[in-house]
Design a protein around this motif. Sequence first.
Motif, mmCIF file in Angstrom:
data_model
loop_
_atom_site.group_PDB
_atom_site.id
_atom_site.type_symbol
_atom_site.label_atom_id
_atom_site.label_comp_id
_atom_site.label_asym_id
_atom_site.label_seq_id
_atom_site.Cartn_x
_atom_site.Cartn_y
_atom_site.Cartn_z
ATOM 1 N N GLU A 1 0.794 -1.238 0.000
ATOM 2 C CA GLU A 1 0.000 0.000 0.000
ATOM 3 C C GLU A 1 0.829 1.292 0.000
ATOM 4 O OE1 GLU A 1 -2.993 -0.251 3.057
ATOM 5 O OE2 GLU A 1 -3.388 1.906 2.871
ATOM 6 N N ARG A 2 1.763 1.398 0.933
ATOM 7 C CA ARG A 2 2.508 2.655 1.059
ATOM 8 C C ARG A 2 3.438 2.888 -0.138
ATOM 9 N NH1 ARG A 2 3.685 7.060 0.810
ATOM 10 N NH2 ARG A 2 4.751 8.407 2.302
ATOM 11 N N LEU A 3 4.043 1.802 -0.638
ATOM 12 C CA LEU A 3 4.967 1.963 -1.772
ATOM 13 C C LEU A 3 4.241 2.461 -3.010
ATOM 14 C CD1 LEU A 3 7.258 -1.209 -1.481
ATOM 15 C CD2 LEU A 3 7.739 1.116 -0.713
ATOM 16 N N LEU A 4 2.954 2.143 -3.092
ATOM 17 C CA LEU A 4 2.202 2.516 -4.300
ATOM 18 C C LEU A 4 1.812 3.987 -4.327
ATOM 19 C CD1 LEU A 4 -0.026 -0.647 -4.892
ATOM 20 C CD2 LEU A 4 2.289 -0.142 -5.690
ATOM 21 N N THR A 5 1.850 4.644 -3.161
ATOM 22 C CA THR A 5 1.535 6.083 -3.155
ATOM 23 C C THR A 5 2.799 6.931 -2.979
ATOM 24 O OG1 THR A 5 1.211 6.087 -0.765
ATOM 25 C CG2 THR A 5 -0.758 5.715 -2.125
ATOM 26 N N LEU A 6 3.922 6.245 -2.805
ATOM 27 C CA LEU A 6 5.182 6.937 -2.490
ATOM 28 C C LEU A 6 5.661 7.821 -3.647
ATOM 29 C CD1 LEU A 6 7.451 7.102 -0.358
ATOM 30 C CD2 LEU A 6 8.529 5.138 -1.467
ATOM 31 N N LYS A 7 6.212 8.979 -3.292
ATOM 32 C CA LYS A 7 6.770 9.884 -4.320
ATOM 33 C C LYS A 7 8.283 9.952 -4.156
ATOM 34 C CE LYS A 7 2.834 13.055 -4.368
ATOM 35 N NZ LYS A 7 2.303 12.796 -3.015
ATOM 36 N N LYS A 8 8.958 10.233 -5.260
ATOM 37 C CA LYS A 8 10.417 10.314 -5.231
ATOM 38 C C LYS A 8 10.886 11.398 -4.261
ATOM 39 C CE LYS A 8 13.806 9.122 -8.517
ATOM 40 N NZ LYS A 8 14.354 9.068 -9.817
ATOM 41 N N SER A 9 10.126 12.503 -4.207
ATOM 42 C CA SER A 9 10.528 13.597 -3.310
ATOM 43 C C SER A 9 10.516 13.114 -1.850
ATOM 44 C CB SER A 9 9.586 14.791 -3.485
ATOM 45 O OG SER A 9 8.260 14.379 -3.270
ATOM 46 N N GLU A 10 9.585 12.201 -1.514
ATOM 47 C CA GLU A 10 9.533 11.683 -0.131
ATOM 48 C C GLU A 10 10.748 10.798 0.161
ATOM 49 O OE1 GLU A 10 4.955 11.062 1.056
ATOM 50 O OE2 GLU A 10 5.514 9.966 -0.750
ATOM 51 N N ILE A 11 11.204 10.082 -0.863
ATOM 52 C CA ILE A 11 12.391 9.227 -0.688
ATOM 53 C C ILE A 11 13.613 10.097 -0.371
ATOM 54 C CG2 ILE A 11 13.989 7.682 -1.917
ATOM 55 C CD1 ILE A 11 11.592 6.565 -3.432
ATOM 56 N N TYR A 12 13.790 11.158 -1.158
ATOM 57 C CA TYR A 12 14.965 12.009 -0.942
ATOM 58 C C TYR A 12 14.863 12.763 0.386
ATOM 59 C CZ TYR A 12 16.367 10.632 -5.557
ATOM 60 O OH TYR A 12 16.752 9.867 -6.629
ATOM 61 N N ALA A 13 13.659 13.163 0.750
ATOM 62 C CA ALA A 13 13.484 13.860 2.036
ATOM 63 C C ALA A 13 13.861 12.922 3.189
ATOM 64 C CB ALA A 13 12.044 14.338 2.182
ATOM 65 N N ARG A 14 13.429 11.658 3.092
ATOM 66 C CA ARG A 14 13.769 10.729 4.175
ATOM 67 C C ARG A 14 15.265 10.415 4.184
ATOM 68 N NH1 ARG A 14 9.713 6.150 6.210
ATOM 69 N NH2 ARG A 14 8.602 8.058 6.762
ATOM 70 N N ALA A 15 15.895 10.368 3.023
ATOM 71 C CA ALA A 15 17.355 10.131 2.974
ATOM 72 C C ALA A 15 18.073 11.284 3.680
ATOM 73 C CB ALA A 15 17.830 9.991 1.536
ATOM 74 N N ARG A 16 17.578 12.520 3.471
ATOM 75 C CA ARG A 16 18.202 13.667 4.158
ATOM 76 C C ARG A 16 17.996 13.542 5.668
ATOM 77 N NH1 ARG A 16 16.236 16.326 -0.394
ATOM 78 N NH2 ARG A 16 14.349 17.012 0.669
ATOM 79 N N HIS A 17 16.830 13.051 6.035
ATOM 80 C CA HIS A 17 16.530 12.836 7.451
ATOM 81 C C HIS A 17 17.513 11.808 8.051
ATOM 82 C CE1 HIS A 17 12.876 13.223 10.269
ATOM 83 N NE2 HIS A 17 13.946 12.968 10.969
ATOM 84 N N PHE A 18 17.823 10.773 7.280
ATOM 85 C CA PHE A 18 18.799 9.766 7.719
ATOM 86 C C PHE A 18 20.161 10.409 7.981
ATOM 87 C CE2 PHE A 18 18.110 5.260 7.950
ATOM 88 C CZ PHE A 18 16.831 5.089 7.452
ATOM 89 N N ALA A 19 20.553 11.328 7.086
ATOM 90 C CA ALA A 19 21.859 11.979 7.248
ATOM 91 C C ALA A 19 21.880 12.732 8.580
ATOM 92 C CB ALA A 19 22.131 12.912 6.074
ATOM 93 N N LYS A 20 20.754 13.406 8.894
ATOM 94 C CA LYS A 20 20.670 14.146 10.160
ATOM 95 C C LYS A 20 20.695 13.202 11.359
ATOM 96 C CE LYS A 20 18.110 18.369 9.336
ATOM 97 N NZ LYS A 20 16.707 18.678 9.144
ATOM 98 N N LEU A 21 19.976 12.085 11.212
ATOM 99 C CA LEU A 21 19.879 11.114 12.305
ATOM 100 C C LEU A 21 21.229 10.562 12.742
ATOM 101 C CD1 LEU A 21 17.102 8.486 11.414
ATOM 102 C CD2 LEU A 21 17.269 9.810 13.496
ATOM 103 N N THR A 22 22.145 10.468 11.778
ATOM 104 C CA THR A 22 23.395 9.755 12.063
ATOM 105 C C THR A 22 24.609 10.685 12.121
ATOM 106 O OG1 THR A 22 23.546 9.347 9.685
ATOM 107 C CG2 THR A 22 22.652 7.583 11.020
ATOM 108 N N GLN A 23 24.363 12.017 11.973
ATOM 109 C CA GLN A 23 25.485 12.953 11.938
ATOM 110 C C GLN A 23 25.978 13.272 13.360
ATOM 111 O OE1 GLN A 23 24.248 16.623 10.267
ATOM 112 N NE2 GLN A 23 26.273 17.158 9.549
ATOM 113 N N PHE A 24 27.266 13.268 13.562
ATOM 114 C CA PHE A 24 27.798 13.733 14.852
ATOM 115 C C PHE A 24 29.229 14.194 14.683
ATOM 116 C CE2 PHE A 24 29.014 9.352 14.621
ATOM 117 C CZ PHE A 24 30.252 9.295 15.202
ATOM 118 N N GLU A 25 29.703 14.945 15.675
ATOM 119 C CA GLU A 25 31.083 15.438 15.579
ATOM 120 C C GLU A 25 31.922 14.834 16.684
ATOM 121 O OE1 GLU A 25 30.682 19.680 15.454
ATOM 122 O OE2 GLU A 25 29.482 19.447 13.615
ATOM 123 N N LEU A 26 33.184 14.629 16.378
ATOM 124 C CA LEU A 26 34.079 14.085 17.399
ATOM 125 C C LEU A 26 34.932 15.195 17.998
ATOM 126 C CD1 LEU A 26 35.462 10.753 15.964
ATOM 127 C CD2 LEU A 26 34.058 11.063 17.987
#
Length: 302
Positions: A277-302
């Motif tokens: 169901e969800r994959l069938l309504t998914l848009k490419k813009s949502e994929i890239y937005a979530r990928a950016r969210h992943f970058a934020k989720l895992t970013q840290f400084e040493l």
Amino acid sequence: MSLLVVGSVAYDALESPYGKVDRTLGGAATYFAVSAAFFTHVNLVAVVGDDFHSSDEAILRKRSIDIEGLERTPGKCFFWAGRYSENLNERVTLTTELNVFADFNPRLPQKYTNSKFVFLANIAPTLQRDVLHQVKGAPKLVAMDTMNYWIERTNDELRETLKHVDILMINDSETRQLANEHNLLRAARRIFKMGPSALVVKRGEYGAMLVDGKGVFCVPAFPLEEPHDPTGAGDSFAGGFMGYLAGVGRKSDSALRRAMVYGSVLGSFAVERFGLERLLTLKKSEIYARARHFAKLTQFEL
Ligand code: AMP
């Protein structure tokens, strides 16, 4: 570059604490193809029976998925039924009916034989090998999935297929079962002796881990408040991973790391709703937005 996939196109009956469906389009190759088609052109090899509905065929046709390799034959489609536990972490298989897959003899359409990226989704290892043998020249990357069903029933055939693949993508319990080793890093070393040079371990809510000769790379699973149905999460992960690589036509270290993130992104969308169901309504813009969210989720400084 185009991406070839062989695997199950199926009807699934699903039960989770969030609901129940008696018959919905599923199958490993279906989840894979729908996910990968966001990034690249997909050539699908599978078999369906005469109960395959035209509206389900339209779901594939509408996307960047070529279905010349989707054979129709008298009989019933592959059927699988599964039930999830309260916390969605455990699943029992209630029924597996191979049906038309039992006598499937895959023939690749001519235009599929030059595929440079190949994914052997979860299906009998002999069928995976039959398809791979029909690919001409040396593909740039061959990856495969399998599951306990095949590890237990067709171990010798599985070992033979493994000799011809670069990346094995399986979940943690399958890794332990195949390698007969609990520790995942030690298990990876055993699996490298079977053929693959890299292992992607899909770990459900704990994310995924890529192990190869250069080391280990981990991505988290996207934190979701209310996942509904984990079916197809692994296949969608594989579709995001291979789709991204075929789309950019590369398999460098940095491309593999980004592919891990796109895999995790597609897997996370797949579990948000029941079945496809969800994959069938998914848009490419949502994929890239979530990928950016992943970058934020895992970013840290040493
Ligand atoms: P996953 O949740 O990623 O393990 O994939 C679930 C999908 O795999 C379902 O849509 C099923 O139709 C399909 N499936 C389940 N068992 C098998 C099997 N033994 N061979 C091929 N496909 C299967």
